[in-house]
Write a protein that holds these residues in place. Sequence first.
Motif: not given
Length: 111
Positions: A12-18
């Motif tokens: 989820x963290x990577x998704x928000x950053x992307x």
Amino acid sequence: MRSFTYERATDARAAVAAVSRPGAKFISGGTNLLDLMKLEVERPSHLVDISRLPLRGIEELPDGGVRIGAQAANSDTAADVLVRSRYPVLSQALVAGASGQLRNKASIGGN
């Protein structure tokens, strides 16, 4: 359809950053977004695939409500015992809203 870049989010963290990139959009089942892209209604420059994130759960909450994960398929949600018993109109609307093929692919969060 215009060209775009693609990445699959690992958490989820990577998704928000992307998706914070200008022109980025989330994609999961793609049943709506891809059609809108073909019509050039939506023109994302970057797609962030969240389809493999663990957000498919349907669970009862302590207050008697139901939490439906964004990745839960419309077909799974419509058939869920809790949804059918507590929210029958939601179940009926999901069944009436699309063919079986689309319900199997479409997610609650996307639709």
